[in-house]
Design a protein around this motif. Structure first.
Motif: not given
Length: 68
Positions: A27-53
């Motif tokens: 957060t920056d000044r109380g507002h969410p600004t970024a999310v830190l995730i691990g590489v495996p979760e990023l790969a899962e998100l990328d795969q899910a996005a590719a499948e949707r497209n």
């Protein structure tokens, strides 16, 4: 977690995220600004996005009523 806290503990936070497969919202000044995730979760998100497209596996065209 604030930007200041992340700055101080970045190494520990990165290792924790990688081991626990948890997300950390920064957060920056109380507002969410970024999310830190691990590489495996990023790969899962990328795969899910590719499948949707990808188009569904179906014929590219259907016969029209007058063609049948």
């Amino acid at each position: 977690m604030t930007i200041c806290a992340v700055r101080v503990e970045l190494g520990s936070i990165v290792r924790w995220v990688a081991r626990q497969r948890e997300r950390v919202t920064i957060t920056d000044r109380g507002h969410p600004t970024a999310v830190l995730i691990g590489v495996p979760e990023l790969a899962e998100l990328d795969q899910a996005a590719a499948e949707r497209n990808q188009p569904a596996s179906c014929p590219t065209s259907r016969p029209r009523a007058r063609d049948v």
